[in-house]
Structures are given as structure tokens and as C-alpha cells.
Design an enzyme around this catalytic site. Structure first.
Site, short mmCIF file in Angstrom:
data_model
loop_
_atom_site.label_atom_id
_atom_site.label_comp_id
_atom_site.label_asym_id
_atom_site.label_seq_id
_atom_site.Cartn_x
_atom_site.Cartn_y
_atom_site.Cartn_z
N HIS A 188 -4.03 4.38 6.61
CA HIS A 188 -2.92 3.89 5.79
C HIS A 188 -1.56 4.17 6.45
O HIS A 188 -1.38 5.20 7.10
CB HIS A 188 -2.96 4.55 4.41
CG HIS A 188 -4.20 4.24 3.65
ND1 HIS A 188 -4.33 3.13 2.86
CD2 HIS A 188 -5.39 4.87 3.59
CE1 HIS A 188 -5.54 3.09 2.33
NE2 HIS A 188 -6.21 4.16 2.76
N ASP A 216 0.83 -1.22 0.00
CA ASP A 216 0.00 0.00 0.00
C ASP A 216 0.86 1.27 0.00
O ASP A 216 1.67 1.47 0.90
CB ASP A 216 -0.86 -0.06 1.27
CG ASP A 216 -1.79 1.12 1.45
OD1 ASP A 216 -1.92 1.94 0.53
OD2 ASP A 216 -2.42 1.20 2.54
#
EC number: 3.1.-.-
Lengths: 553, 553
Positions: free
Chosen positions: B366, B193
């Protein structure tokens, strides 16, 4: 007269919004205007180029207007002046750079014989019962002024856009001494910039950006391209200085960068060594590490130089390996995605790109909370109107003033068009005058309104279906059609069945109308539109604009 | 076969963009799919509702597909699954909450008999030559997984969306031990990610938001309304907990908030005391300081509950004095202005509004740079593909991996559709397969393309002029018209002269054509369009779409 007359302050723009700043001060038979800016259209104002203030109130009171005083040369403070001058002939007062930038606009608009009056910081300008004092401030363009407007009922202090920068790149430092003197003398009402009122702390000095440039320039192996606002002459100066220290030449790219920098240079606002500027056509005569390009496009504007460079469409500048690109700006709200696209494009092409998430290559031009507190504390106004901001900014700025000790009833969060009436001791809300947005689309000023925008929105979402048929005047037979034409609705090659079915639906409507002896075209059109709308919605969950046209033959 | 076969990794979405995540892994006759998400349209995709990936490659290889494994239940990872299942019947594997959220989509799409298989963290799923291991991670939705895909040539590790949260609100902590074990065993390729790869430091724990809520809730005098993402079950839990501590009841508002929270509650993902949830219709039975409303609309979505509340259009909730409104989210890029408008509206109505500029009421889901470094360091992959990000994020993530010691040639910044081929020791670029955007507009999937979008853009900017006339087939006389109809172009009442002049111009074109014996309709239409275009551009600097229609009678 002057004993009984009240001072009126009427913002016609800049409240509840960022941009389009314009304020009216009125006393008896005298009106002065502070700034006259434009703003950019909201997303829903499709096809609109710029937005300017509604000046109906000024037009109705045109005989009273004594002058327009300008705080600084940014578009949101001067951008609507050409449109206003086409309707009203007003003498204009501003600092040298401000008026020079304004004159380039007048050329574009073919405006001649404008009454322009250059003032210096410290000057007083008498306009009817008003006396306007221009005071040095700091901002992201040189020659910015705060205004102390001396009126028969007291002093109104307007900060303009400002920050407190103790180490500006050139020109006057913000004249806090004069702020303090005026504060001691007594300020009736303060109008202060609220743009950064949500941000704690201090805005950094413009000079910190120069420090960042110094390191980046010293380490760069290839060309350096810096994108910034054309009007930020200080920033341009710092790029030039860093270039000269590293023996690099400077190329200007982009129409507004060339125009503004030329004006600033010719007026002496830029300190540039002889031979530093070179023509874009002479770039090839130098090594890559001898070049700095200063360019427009820091907001990702579609036609700007940087965008054209990123997409390989610039006639003179192609990206090279080792190019260092610095985006010396922060995206204005609404421009985030466009700027990000350009950054992606530039990195994809192999350039190194430095932008605000990665390094301190930009500082704001607006005061943050501690600077606002300083100015409120020096000026000690009796009344306060937070200006230049959306409602959220005005509210938090008013809370800040309250925290500093000002009573809530002395603070006015008002809207464009709201009159405030002042005596020496009191302030209260007066009548609401006409104010609002005038949309400029191409050469049309104000000819695009809600109906047009609603239609554009409708067309933009699901496109258009035109149904056209010729009908015999006498016997009311359809002699040609119905033909169905679509645009922006669906791929034509995939829509043949759909169009055939639509035609059948229209034919059915026509025969039903015939059966029911419906012969007026309005009902017929309504029924066509209605049946097709239901059909398309059921079939596709879409709602195109449907335009039935009947030709009588 | 398996000795010679290579492993192929083919991202069909999620590279060079945030959203629309979908990755193909192929080995011999076996294909598995990781995630299948949607994304929101770009600004220029006018009228488009959502964007899904082009799955032509999968369709062509449909016999090989063994299964779809899902990392978590966010739209950008599951949103395109219903569309894919309509073309391909694939067994699906995911955690309990993930599949439950997916099932609500299947109901909307009327999809039945889907092969759904619930897995738990720690489970292995055998799919052809692949064995997929589901590993606990942290993210802004419970039950998120990283995937270790055991293949004949080595382990591919896909992080999914993740952050390192040592104190999540419930469920499993990210299983760093298993990360370390697999790292020791040897990872062939990491896909990680990149969303927050530009941001230094660590993302704060979700629990820090709860601490902020605790203070705000304790001090609130009136109702509390919190807007957040419906899928952030942890956030919803923390709001409920803070409500219960302060003896407040909880009302859910907004369809997706009600649906998602109900699903999470029924499956045991929410810890709620009996009697905490009350019906929106029972709000009046409680004092203002006994109420918390959890609502959708944190992104300023036009039809969301918060937007309707702000504009006074909500049927059940009107703003009251003392309301405290917390926007527990950050605007997704592109939504900044819409969110700001809602904030302004709410403050104008007198509510206190707390949002991200003012307090820590949101954390990201995130990983930032230090978390990425941790994961790279534990996994020690041989090859690395940064995923989930625009080019700028992929680039900086690849720089981060390089800084940690990975050779540049082992890092692949690739585009959607780019095949990478792996053996145990090597990785190289393979062929490029079809990949891209499929636009969904209403019920239409893929029937809106560039021509339709170009027309919508044209119509949205300057509107439309239809010129229609009936012409006698035999003698080529105009028997009716030309009539001119405009939409989205200019106020009709101001345009009478303009329309009259346009009609004269068309008549002139017709008579010129007659003189020059031009009788084919295409040329005639071209000339009409051309003359009118010049006229409007010269007169108004506008460029409407011009649609000449000739009816033969």
C-alpha cells in the site's frame, strides 16, 4: 556443608514469556526469591483474569525461605505476591516506592502484618548464606534496582528490568560505576533483561518524551488529555511539569492513576507545585486551556477512564472540541486492535489524537542491544542466563553475549523450572522442578484448568444444545420431552424448523434404542449426542456442545 | 433524465474498517458495483468464520445492476462475491488473474454459469450509462487495476489497493501517464486507498525483498523455508528466482499456496524453469541445500502448513538442523501474538528464523504518504473520498489532501451506507442506506447475531450451570431433581461441595415458592437463577450462565 554445597538458580517464571517473573536462589538450607509477578492470560485462557506462577517448589521447601527481594514495583514483578503470602509467610525487601505500591495490594487482599523491609540503593541485606546488594538502575518506574547477590560460590547479578538512562527525570542514575566494580571483582552469573534484545541501538531517555510534550502543550488550544501507565511516575512528572509551565491545572482520572500518583506524591517521588492538582469536580471552574487530564486507559482496557471517555460513558469528562489527546504508550502485543478502536472513536468525536505512529510520545523502559552490550562488557560474567523474554528474545540475547566473546557452553537458555547448579568454576543443568501457570478467575485460584478452558472454548465457538427428557424408571417410557434448548447457537426465531427436526432425530434415537433393547442411559446419551452432532454438522457445518440430560421419574 | 439525474456513490463496506470493500455507483436506472470483499471477524464475534457486507440495498435495486468490476484478486475485494452471486446474478469484469482466482472460489461454492468477462489494462467496459476504464497499478498481487469510471457527470477515479512501484517483478508498471492524462481531463471525484496513510515516506519496491533473499539464499547451508501470502505471486516469483540461482528445487506447501501458485503458473504469471518445482514426496531425493519450501502460515494461522511444521504435526516436513526459515510477511493487526508463538516454537526447535524485526523480508503493498501525494497531485480531483481504512486512516488521508490544497468542504469522510450525490459541480451527502456486517458461521449466513454472540461471550467467560427438575403437573411436586450440571465453570472434582450447596439453594427456592403459592414456572425459574447467581458471585466472583429447566410430568 558450604564447601560442598552448590548454588542453585531456578527460574519459576519469566522465561519463555514476558511477565510472571520469579526466580529462586538456593544454597544449602537457604532459599531466597527474586520478584513474584503475574502475567495476563493468553487468548485461549477464556474468562481467566490473571496468571500467577506455580509455587509448589517453594511450598515444599518453605522452611528454607529467608526472604523475597524485589527489583521494582511493576505488576509482572510484584503482582503474585499477595497470592504467595496467603500460603507462605516471607519477609520482603524492596525500595520505598516498590513496597508502598505493594501495600496498596495488601489492602485490597486484606493481608495484614506483612514483614516489609525498606532498603535503599547501596544497601546490603543478609539472608541466610546470601547477601543481597541493591543497585540503582533505570526503568519506567522510579526506585528500580539491579541485585548483586553475594553467595558462597560467587556473585549472581540480576539486572531486573532496566535501561541505561543518563538523564532520568529524578532519583539515581543507573550505577554503572558499581557495575564496573563488581565486574572487576568477578561475576559468577549474570541474569539480564531480554525484553528488547531484538532491537538494535539505544532506548531513548525518558526525558525526550518531555521535550515532545513541551511543544505539544505550548500549541494546544483546548484541554489536554494524556493517557499513560499509572506506574510510570516519571511520565506523570513530565506531564505535570509541562502543565505547570503552561499554567494548566492537573486532574487525575482512573482509579489506578489516582492511587499510584497519590502514593508517589505522598512519598516525595513527584515534584508538584501547590495548587496544581485539582479535583475532577472543579474542572468547570477553569477555562479549557487551563486543564490537563492524566488518565488510565493507554492500553484500551475496557473499563478504563479513557475508554469510557471515548464512548461517552465517563461521568465527569465529556469530549470537547479542541481537545488534544495524547496516548503516551505503545500497545502491548495483543492490545493493538483494542487501542486502535479507541483511537478511531476519539478521532470520530472530533478530538485531535496523537499516538505512537504519529509522534515520539513514548519510550521503552527496557535496554536495547547497545545497552545490553554495555552491561555485559562492564560485568564480564563467567556464565549468563538471559531472562525476561520469550524464546526469541532469549535466543538473540544469548547470540549477543556470544558475539561479545562468551563461549556458548557458558550461556544457558533455560525454561521455567530448570535448575542450574553452580560451583565457583562450573555450571550445569540440574533437575527440573514443578513450575507453570496457575489461573486466577474471580476468587478461584487454580480451579480453572484445561478441561474447563476446553469447554469454554467449545461453548464460545458454536454455543450449546441441551436435550432434556424425563423417563419413567419402571417401564422406561419417555414421559416428558425431549425438549431442546439452545444458547449461543443460532437465532431462535430462525431456528424453529431446526429445533423441530432435532426433536424428531432425538425421538428416532429413542425409538431405535427401545427396539434394540438399549436401556443404559450412557449409551442412550451417546447416541443422542452422536446423531445430533452429525445432523448439525451436515446441515450447518457447526459443532455446538450437546448436553443430553435424562431425568428418571 | 440524464440531465437531471445525479450520480450517487454509496460505499457499502471498507470505510471505518480495513477489509470488506464494496462500493455502489448509481446513476438513474444504472448501478455498478466496485469489488465485493470479506473481512475477518472482530475478537468479540466468537465462532464467526468470516464477515461479508449487507447487500440489502443492492437486492432491493437488483434490476438496475449492470455489472461488478473488480480491482484485484485479494479476499478483501473478492471474498464475498460467491455469497452475493447466490442472491444476485451479476456479470463480472476483471483482469485475467483476478477472475482465475475467483473461479477457484466458485468451484468451492459449487457456483456455475457465472458471467465472467476478462478485461485488460487499457480496456473500457460499457455498463449502462457508465464506462469503466481499467488502468494498471502496482500492489502485492499482479493484475491490479485502478478504475476510471466515466459517468455523465464526470470521472470517478478509484485507485483500488495500490502502491507506486517503479520496478515491479513483472507485468505493467503503474500507468502514471494515464493518471496524468485523466487529471488533465478533469476528475470529479477520487476514491483512494488509505491503508498506509499514517506512514511517512515511500513504500519500498517489491524488488528490494528479492535482494534480501539473494544474500540469505547464497549463505544458507541447509533447507530454506519461506512463509508468505499465497496471493503474493511476485514474492513467490522472487523466492523461485533466488532458488534457481542457487540450484535449489522448490516445494509448495499448504493448500492455498499450491492452488494459487498453480493458477498463476498456468496462466503465465510465473517464470519458472523446467524441473524447478518438485513434489513434496520427492524432497528426500535431494540434499538439504538443494531445497526451498514455499509455505502458507505467515500469519500463524492455526491449521496452516507452517504452524503444523512448527508443532511437529506436518505429515511431510519435519524441521531439520540448519533449516533457515524466513517469514516474509508482517503480522496483520491482531495476529502479532500468534505469529510470535510460531517464531518461538521454530527457534526452540533449533531453526534459524528471520522475520520482520530482524531483516527487510517484507514490503507493504500500500502507498505511503509521498505516493498518495503523487497520485493526488497527478489526478487533481475536485472531490475526494478517502477509502479503505479505519477512521484514523481516513482522517489523516483527508488532512493530507487538505495540505495539498483541497478545500475541506470537498473532502468527505463518510461511513458505510452514506450516499454522496454528485452533479458536475457539486457534491453533497444524501440518504443513509442499509449497510453493515453479515456474519458467516459454517454454512449459516446471517443467522448469528447479537444475542447469539452475547450468549457465546457469556458462556466463554464463566461457563454454564444447568438446573433441571421434573415437576408433577397435577400436584406441583418435584418428582425428580433438582440436578445440577456444569460445563466450563469449575473442575468437577473440586466442585462437589459447591454443587451440593447449589442443590440446597435450589431446594430452598422451591420450598419458598411452595410456601408463597408461586406456581408459575417463569417466576420459579427467575428465582432459581437469581439465588444461584448471587451465591456464585459471592462465593467465587464468577457469573456463569444459569439455565433452569423444568420438565412437567
Amino acid at each position: 556443608m558450604s564447601k560442598k554445597a552448590k548454588l542453585k538458580i531456578i527460574p519459576l517464571g519469566g522465561l519463555g514469556e514476558i511477565g510472571k517473573n520469579i526466580t529462586v536462589l538456593e544454597y544449602g538450607d537457604d532459599i531466597i526469591l527474586i520478584d513474584c509477578g503475574m502475567t495476563f492470560p493468553e487468548d485461549e485462557m477464556l474468562g481467566v483474569d490473571i496468571v500467577i506462577p506455580d509455587i509448589s517448589y517453594l511450598f515444599r521447601n518453605r522452611d528454607k525461605i529467608r526472604g523475597l527481594v524485589i527489583t521494582h514495583g511493576h505488576e509482572d514483578h510484584i503482582g503474585a505476591i499477595p497470592y504467595t503470602l496467603k500460603r507462605l509467610n516471607i519477609p520482603i525487601y524492596g525500595t520505598k516506592l516498590t513496597l508502598a505500591l505493594l501495600e496498596t495490594k495488601f489492602k485490597e487482599h486484606k493481608l495484614e502484618n506483612v514483614n516489609l523491609n525498606i532498603v535503599k540503593h547501596g544497601d546490603f541485606v543478609k539472608l541466610g548464606k546470601f547477601e543481597v546488594e541493591f543497585i540503582a538502575t533505570g526503568h519506567s518506574i522510579p526506585d528500580s534496582s539491579a541485585l548483586a547477590i553475594h553467595t558462597p560460590v560467587g556473585i549472581v547479578f540480576h539486572t531486573g528490568d532496566f535501561k541505561v538512562d543518563y538523564t532520568p527525570i529524578s532519583g539515581n542514575v543507573i550505577d554503572l560505576t558499581r557495575f564496573a566494580e563488581l565486574g572487576k571483582e568477578g561475576i559468577l552469573c549474570l541474569m539480564a533483561d531480554s525484553t528488547n534484545a531484538e532491537r538494535p541501538g539505544y532506548t531513548m531517555s525518558e526525558s525526550t518524551v518531555g521535550t515532545a510534550f513541551r511543544d505539544m502543550f505550548a500549541n494546544a488550544k483546548g484541554r489536554i488529555l494524556v493517557a499513560t501507565f499509572a506506574s510510570n511516575v516519571y511520565r506523570v512528572q513530565q506531564i505535570i511539569t509541562a502543565a505547570e509551565r503552561n499554567n494548566r491545572k492537573v486532574v487525575l482520572s482512573g482509579r489506578s492513576m489516582i492511587n499510584t500518583t497519590t502514593v508517589a506524591y505522598e512519598l516525595g517521588y513527584l515534584d508538584v507545585q501547590e495548587g496544581t492538582f485539582i479535583d475532577i469536580n472543579d474542572m468547570d471552574k477553569y477555562r479549557k486551556d487551563e486543564i490537563v487530564v492524566i488518565t488510565t486507559g493507554s492500553q484500551g482496557e475496557p473499563m478504563s477512564a479513557l475508554t469510557r471517555i471515548a464512548y461517552g460513558e465517563h461521568r465527569k469528562i465529556s469530549l470537547l472540541e479542541d481537545d488534544l489527546i495524547i496516548i503516551s504508550a505503545t500497545p502491548i502485543p495483543g492490545n493493538e486492535k483494542t487501542v486502535s478502536k479507541i483511537i478511531n472513536k476519539l478521532i470520530e468525536k472530533g478530538s485531535e489524537v496523537i499516538y505512537d505512529s504519529l509522534a515520539e510520545v513514548h519510550v521503552s523502559g527496557h535496554a536495547k542491544q547497545e545497552e545490553l552490550k554495555l552491561v555485559h562488557t562492564l560485568l564480564k560474567p563467567k556464565f549468563f542466563i538471559p531472562v525476561h523474554g520469550e524464546y526469541r528474545h532469549l535466543k538473540i540475547h544469548s547470540d549477543l553475549a556470544h558475539d561479545l566473546g562468551m563461549p556458548r557452553e557458558n550461556i544457558f537458555i533455560i525454561e521455567n523450572g530448570q535448575t542450574l547448579e553452580f560451583t565457583q568454576d562450573e555450571a550445569k543443568r540440574g533437575p527440573i522442578v514443578q513450575a507453570g501457570n496457575i489461573l486466577v478467575d474471580g476468587l478461584g485460584v487454580g480451579d480453572v484448568g484445561n478441561i474447563v478452558l476446553r469447554d469454554r472454548k467449545h461453548l464460545s465457538e458454536d454455543g450449546l444444545i441441551v436435550v432434556v427428557m424425563s423417563i419413567d424408571k419402571q417401564n422406561r417410557n419417555v414421559v416428558s420431552g425431549p425438549d431442546i434448548i439452545s444458547r449461543g447457537f443460532v437465532y431462535v426465531r430462525e431456528s424453529e424448523d431446526l429445533m423441530a427436526e432435532s426433536r424428531e432425530i432425538v425421538k428416532k434415537v429413542l425409538s431405535d434404542c427401545e427396539k434394540n433393547k438399549i436401556t443404559d442411559w450412557t449409551t442412550l446419551k451417546f447416541n443422542v449426542r452422536d446423531s445430533l452432532r452429525s445432523y448439525f454438522y451436515e446441515k450447518m457445518k457447526r459443532n455446538p456442545m450437546i448436553l443430553p440430560i435424562i431425568m428418571e421419574v
